[in-house]
Scaffold this motif. Structure first.
Motif, PDB file in Angstrom:
ATOM      1  N   UNK A 169     -29.001 -45.503  49.582  1.00  0.00           N
ATOM      2  CA  UNK A 169     -29.255 -44.083  49.355  1.00  0.00           C
ATOM      3  C   UNK A 169     -28.345 -43.212  50.222  1.00  0.00           C
ATOM      4  N   UNK A 170     -28.085 -43.638  51.454  1.00  0.00           N
ATOM      5  CA  UNK A 170     -27.192 -42.871  52.333  1.00  0.00           C
ATOM      6  C   UNK A 170     -25.781 -42.827  51.745  1.00  0.00           C
ATOM      7  N   UNK A 171     -25.317 -43.949  51.235  1.00  0.00           N
ATOM      8  CA  UNK A 171     -23.983 -44.003  50.635  1.00  0.00           C
ATOM      9  C   UNK A 171     -23.933 -43.157  49.368  1.00  0.00           C
ATOM     10  N   UNK A 172     -24.946 -43.262  48.543  1.00  0.00           N
ATOM     11  CA  UNK A 172     -24.980 -42.475  47.307  1.00  0.00           C
ATOM     12  C   UNK A 172     -24.984 -40.978  47.601  1.00  0.00           C
ATOM     13  N   UNK A 173     -25.763 -40.564  48.583  1.00  0.00           N
ATOM     14  CA  UNK A 173     -25.788 -39.147  48.961  1.00  0.00           C
ATOM     15  C   UNK A 173     -24.427 -38.700  49.482  1.00  0.00           C
ATOM     16  N   UNK A 174     -23.786 -39.535  50.264  1.00  0.00           N
ATOM     17  CA  UNK A 174     -22.455 -39.221  50.783  1.00  0.00           C
ATOM     18  C   UNK A 174     -21.458 -39.077  49.643  1.00  0.00           C
ATOM     19  N   UNK A 175     -21.463 -40.039  48.731  1.00  0.00           N
ATOM     20  CA  UNK A 175     -20.515 -40.005  47.615  1.00  0.00           C
ATOM     21  C   UNK A 175     -20.718 -38.782  46.739  1.00  0.00           C
ATOM     22  N   UNK A 176     -21.957 -38.402  46.513  1.00  0.00           N
ATOM     23  CA  UNK A 176     -22.233 -37.216  45.700  1.00  0.00           C
ATOM     24  C   UNK A 176     -21.700 -35.956  46.369  1.00  0.00           C
ATOM     25  N   UNK A 177     -21.792 -35.893  47.699  1.00  0.00           N
ATOM     26  CA  UNK A 177     -21.305 -34.719  48.439  1.00  0.00           C
ATOM     27  C   UNK A 177     -19.793 -34.595  48.381  1.00  0.00           C
ATOM     28  N   UNK A 178     -19.103 -35.716  48.370  1.00  0.00           N
ATOM     29  CA  UNK A 178     -17.648 -35.708  48.476  1.00  0.00           C
ATOM     30  C   UNK A 178     -16.959 -36.078  47.162  1.00  0.00           C
ATOM     31  N   UNK A 179     -17.632 -35.856  46.067  1.00  0.00           N
ATOM     32  CA  UNK A 179     -17.060 -36.101  44.752  1.00  0.00           C
ATOM     33  C   UNK A 179     -15.883 -35.151  44.535  1.00  0.00           C
ATOM     34  N   UNK A 180     -14.749 -35.717  44.115  1.00  0.00           N
ATOM     35  CA  UNK A 180     -13.547 -34.915  43.929  1.00  0.00           C
ATOM     36  C   UNK A 180     -12.708 -35.531  42.811  1.00  0.00           C
ATOM     37  N   UNK A 181     -11.685 -34.815  42.402  1.00  0.00           N
ATOM     38  CA  UNK A 181     -10.808 -35.303  41.336  1.00  0.00           C
ATOM     39  C   UNK A 181     -10.207 -36.661  41.662  1.00  0.00           C
ATOM     40  N   UNK A 182      -9.869 -36.883  42.921  1.00  0.00           N
ATOM     41  CA  UNK A 182      -9.194 -38.128  43.266  1.00  0.00           C
ATOM     42  C   UNK A 182     -10.119 -39.322  43.463  1.00  0.00           C
ATOM     43  N   UNK A 183     -11.452 -39.112  43.411  1.00  0.00           N
ATOM     44  CA  UNK A 183     -12.345 -40.256  43.567  1.00  0.00           C
ATOM     45  C   UNK A 183     -13.420 -40.384  42.492  1.00  0.00           C
ATOM     46  N   UNK A 184     -13.534 -39.423  41.600  1.00  0.00           N
ATOM     47  CA  UNK A 184     -14.627 -39.434  40.635  1.00  0.00           C
ATOM     48  C   UNK A 184     -14.550 -40.640  39.684  1.00  0.00           C
ATOM     49  N   UNK A 185     -13.365 -41.040  39.266  1.00  0.00           N
ATOM     50  CA  UNK A 185     -13.250 -42.183  38.354  1.00  0.00           C
ATOM     51  C   UNK A 185     -13.677 -43.479  39.044  1.00  0.00           C
ATOM     52  N   UNK A 200     -19.690 -33.833  36.694  1.00  0.00           N
ATOM     53  CA  UNK A 200     -18.504 -33.352  37.407  1.00  0.00           C
ATOM     54  C   UNK A 200     -17.287 -33.431  36.495  1.00  0.00           C
ATOM     55  N   UNK A 201     -17.144 -34.551  35.799  1.00  0.00           N
ATOM     56  CA  UNK A 201     -15.997 -34.734  34.900  1.00  0.00           C
ATOM     57  C   UNK A 201     -16.038 -33.738  33.750  1.00  0.00           C
ATOM     58  N   UNK A 202     -17.226 -33.457  33.247  1.00  0.00           N
ATOM     59  CA  UNK A 202     -17.366 -32.498  32.160  1.00  0.00           C
ATOM     60  C   UNK A 202     -16.952 -31.094  32.618  1.00  0.00           C
ATOM     61  N   UNK A 203     -17.407 -30.705  33.815  1.00  0.00           N
ATOM     62  CA  UNK A 203     -17.071 -29.377  34.353  1.00  0.00           C
ATOM     63  C   UNK A 203     -15.582 -29.249  34.679  1.00  0.00           C
ATOM     64  N   UNK A 204     -14.944 -30.361  34.973  1.00  0.00           N
ATOM     65  CA  UNK A 204     -13.543 -30.349  35.389  1.00  0.00           C
ATOM     66  C   UNK A 204     -12.662 -31.165  34.436  1.00  0.00           C
ATOM     67  N   UNK A 205     -13.019 -31.196  33.175  1.00  0.00           N
ATOM     68  CA  UNK A 205     -12.381 -32.084  32.201  1.00  0.00           C
ATOM     69  C   UNK A 205     -10.860 -31.935  32.155  1.00  0.00           C
ATOM     70  N   UNK A 206     -10.367 -30.730  32.089  1.00  0.00           N
ATOM     71  CA  UNK A 206      -8.912 -30.532  31.998  1.00  0.00           C
ATOM     72  C   UNK A 206      -8.190 -31.132  33.199  1.00  0.00           C
ATOM     73  N   UNK A 207      -8.718 -30.877  34.382  1.00  0.00           N
ATOM     74  CA  UNK A 207      -8.093 -31.397  35.604  1.00  0.00           C
ATOM     75  C   UNK A 207      -8.234 -32.913  35.706  1.00  0.00           C
ATOM     76  N   UNK A 208      -9.383 -33.445  35.329  1.00  0.00           N
ATOM     77  CA  UNK A 208      -9.613 -34.894  35.394  1.00  0.00           C
ATOM     78  C   UNK A 208      -8.649 -35.616  34.461  1.00  0.00           C
TER      79      UNK A 208
END
Length: 89
Positions: free
Chosen positions: A34-50, A71-79
């Motif tokens: 859960x700690x890792x999942x919470x961390x990953x959700x906080x730091x979701x970005x274009x370079x790590x979302x995939x 996140x990908x849907x909101x940022x589809x063009x950039x992703x």
């Protein structure tokens, strides 16, 4: 030496974090997972979302998969234009 139960995720790159997530998931370390999942959700970005989405699907983490897809849907063009997006040959 005694293990303190402390892991500074901010000092790690995404690959080792995903590896630790896999171990936590496999062995049922729920607090660590859960700690890792919470961390990953906080730091979701274009370079790590995939990569995070791939790991979420691999470990059947539905909430993380959903967060990544939103996140990908909101940022589809950039992703779609980002180097980490797996483009067909």
């Amino acid at each position: 030496m005694r293990y303190s139960g402390t892991l500074l995720l901010s000092t790690l790159d995404e690959d080792p974090i995903i590896d630790v997530l896999g171990v936590a998931n496999q062995y049922g370390f729920q607090d660590l997972k859960m700690a890792i999942l919470n961390y990953l959700r906080q730091y979701l970005a274009l370079d790590n979302v995939c990569m995070i989405l791939d790991a979420a699907r691999l470990y059947n983490l539905e909430k993380v998969t959903e967060v990544c897809l939103m996140f990908m849907d909101r940022n589809a063009d950039d992703v779609l234009l980002h180097d980490t997006f797996d483009k067909p040959i």
